[in-house]
Scaffold this active site. Structure first.
Site, mmCIF file in Angstrom:
data_model
loop_
_atom_site.group_PDB
_atom_site.id
_atom_site.type_symbol
_atom_site.label_atom_id
_atom_site.label_comp_id
_atom_site.label_asym_id
_atom_site.label_seq_id
_atom_site.Cartn_x
_atom_site.Cartn_y
_atom_site.Cartn_z
ATOM 1 N N GLY A 4 0.813 -1.224 0.000
ATOM 2 C CA GLY A 4 0.000 0.000 0.000
ATOM 3 C C GLY A 4 0.840 1.264 0.000
ATOM 4 N N THR B 140 1.800 3.210 -2.404
ATOM 5 C CA THR B 140 1.262 4.280 -3.257
ATOM 6 C C THR B 140 0.164 5.045 -2.521
ATOM 7 O OG1 THR B 140 1.592 2.648 -5.020
ATOM 8 C CG2 THR B 140 0.449 4.674 -5.623
ATOM 9 N N HIS C 40 11.844 1.064 0.949
ATOM 10 C CA HIS C 40 11.472 -0.326 1.250
ATOM 11 C C HIS C 40 12.508 -0.967 2.188
ATOM 12 C CE1 HIS C 40 8.104 -0.531 -1.411
ATOM 13 N NE2 HIS C 40 8.776 -0.574 -2.537
ATOM 14 N N SER D 48 -0.526 -9.800 -4.493
ATOM 15 C CA SER D 48 -0.335 -8.515 -5.170
ATOM 16 C C SER D 48 1.026 -8.483 -5.878
ATOM 17 C CB SER D 48 -0.445 -7.381 -4.142
ATOM 18 O OG SER D 48 -0.294 -6.140 -4.757
HETATM 19 P P1 A3P Z 1 -3.600 -5.108 -4.977
HETATM 20 O O1 A3P Z 1 -2.603 -5.663 -5.943
HETATM 21 O O2 A3P Z 1 -3.995 -6.109 -3.928
HETATM 22 O O3 A3P Z 1 -4.776 -4.492 -5.611
HETATM 23 P P2 A3P Z 1 2.268 -0.693 -3.404
HETATM 24 O O4 A3P Z 1 1.740 0.686 -3.544
HETATM 25 O O5 A3P Z 1 3.024 -0.920 -2.129
HETATM 26 O O6 A3P Z 1 2.988 -1.124 -4.608
HETATM 27 O O7 A3P Z 1 0.978 -1.637 -3.229
HETATM 28 C C1 A3P Z 1 0.094 -1.834 -4.289
HETATM 29 C C2 A3P Z 1 -1.197 -2.375 -3.716
HETATM 30 O O8 A3P Z 1 -1.927 -1.298 -3.090
HETATM 31 C C3 A3P Z 1 -2.098 -2.916 -4.817
HETATM 32 O O9 A3P Z 1 -2.868 -3.938 -4.183
HETATM 33 C C4 A3P Z 1 -2.941 -1.688 -5.134
HETATM 34 O O10 A3P Z 1 -4.135 -1.973 -5.809
HETATM 35 C C5 A3P Z 1 -3.178 -1.133 -3.742
HETATM 36 N N1 A3P Z 1 -3.551 0.297 -3.750
HETATM 37 C C6 A3P Z 1 -3.026 1.284 -4.505
HETATM 38 N N2 A3P Z 1 -3.641 2.442 -4.238
HETATM 39 C C7 A3P Z 1 -4.580 2.192 -3.310
HETATM 40 C C8 A3P Z 1 -5.547 2.992 -2.636
HETATM 41 N N3 A3P Z 1 -5.684 4.291 -2.894
HETATM 42 N N4 A3P Z 1 -6.340 2.403 -1.725
HETATM 43 C C9 A3P Z 1 -6.215 1.081 -1.457
HETATM 44 N N5 A3P Z 1 -5.323 0.263 -2.061
HETATM 45 C C10 A3P Z 1 -4.515 0.816 -2.976
#
Ligand code: A3P
Length: 306
Positions: free
Chosen positions: A54, A56, A114, A144
């Site tokens: 999460g 992002t 990270h 994910s």
């Molecule tokens: P999923 O693949 O389960 O959908 P990161 O940002 O660490 O790379 O993580 C990406 C994960 O966070 C993905 O999960 C993505 O869809 C989810 N994500 C991105 N933006 C989000 C938001 N605004 N609210 C909830 N989940 C979000």
């Protein structure tokens, strides 16, 4: 044929084991330089995660909270910029062999990483700056990551077999893994230094976003005022940074990150429990057992994920 990111990520991998963690110097060549050269200030805010937890979302939320006096929603940087461009990874800033000049950035400076707590640049700990850690249950994080890395395969290549990816992840080999040790480093730090290290869970943020946005703002020393509360600002920030809102923006549909990855790859389902649609029961049980074994003694659990 050059190795694809998936082959590097899940198969041949080429990680280096560095002080107990798997570091991918091919993906993140700036890791060692950022550890050596990054000079944190007391006002800095560092957002930490394992990949696909999460990051992002946390970047969008924290940027919006800390910059709320500077930008209104109609003219907001997030409308045209992906969160990763607004809050850079320290590992990326040092990846081209040069030492960036970060002294002129507006305060509070926002960075992400990270890196495990144990491997953060020492100036981050010594400066006493604020650290926010967002974790996510291992089953959704694994799924994910599997989907994310499969995105990079050429269209005619089949996905990497989940069993192969799973064996590595379960065995501790993941980007900046072992995953469980990554958690524990930040968890212990949050217990030891609660005023400087905030530990958050993706599942709880999803369940009660406004509660956790207030918690975040308080931790950052900029709680929402009575006026802000009465105009519904917390709810507005929640909606503005929601999955639905961010994925509706053109920049997140068609733009690319500075590494050339499509921004859209950082948004998939954005829900809790999608692992149920992908992970066989046997793998789910194995991850549950391992998590229990590794985390429960420290009071760390994930509720409502199955
Ligand atoms: P999923 O693949 O389960 O959908 P990161 O940002 O660490 O790379 O993580 C990406 C994960 O966070 C993905 O999960 C993505 O869809 C989810 N994500 C991105 N933006 C989000 C938001 N605004 N609210 C909830 N989940 C979000």
């Amino acid at each position: 044929k050059p190795l694809s990111i998936v082959e590097k990520g899940w198969k041949t991998f080429h990680p280096t084991q560095y002080q107990g963690f798997w570091i991918h110097l091919e993906f993140f060549p700036g890791v060692l330089a950022c550890r050596e050269h990054f000079k944190a200030c007391k006002d800095d805010i560092i957002l930490n995660t394992t990949p696909k937890s999460g990051t992002t979302w946390l970047k969008a939320l924290t940027f919006t909270i800390t910059n709320r006096a500077r930008h209104d929603f109609h003219n907001h940087p997030l409308l045209a910029t992906n969160p990763h461009a607004l809050v850079p990874f320290l590992e990326d800033l040092y990846s081209d062999g040069k030492i960036p000049n970060l002294t002129n950035l507006p305060s509070p400076r926002l960075f992400s990483s990270h890196l495990p707590y144990q491997l953060l640049p020492t100036s981050i700990i010594e400066s006493n700056c604020r650290i926010i850690y967002l974790c996510r249950n291992p089953k959704d994080t694994f799924v994910s990551m599997w989907c994310f890395l499969n995105n990079f395969l050429p269209e005619d290549e089949p996905p990497v077999p989940m069993e192969e990816a799973f064996e590595l992840f379960h065995g501790g080999i993941s980007i900046f893994g072992p995953f469980w040790e990554h958690f524990l480093g930040y968890w212990k730090a949050s217990l030891e230094r609660p005023e400087r290290v905030l530990f958050m869970k993706y599942e709880e943020l999803k369940e009660d976003p406004t509660f956790h946005l207030r918690r975040l703002a308080e931790f950052l020393g900029c709680p929402f005022s009575i006026e802000e509360e009465s105009e519904g600002l917390v709810e507005k920030i929640e909606r503005f940074c929601s999955f639905e809102s961010l994925t509706s923006l053109e920049v997140n549909k068609s733009g690319k990150t500075n590494r050339g990855y499509p921004n859209k790859n950082f948004f998939r389902r954005g829900i809790v429990g999608d692992w149920k649609n992908h992970l066989p029961a046997e793998m789910s049980e194995k991850l549950d057992q391992l998590s229990q074994q590794k985390l429960e003694a420290f009071g760390l659990t994930f509720k409502d994920v199955g």
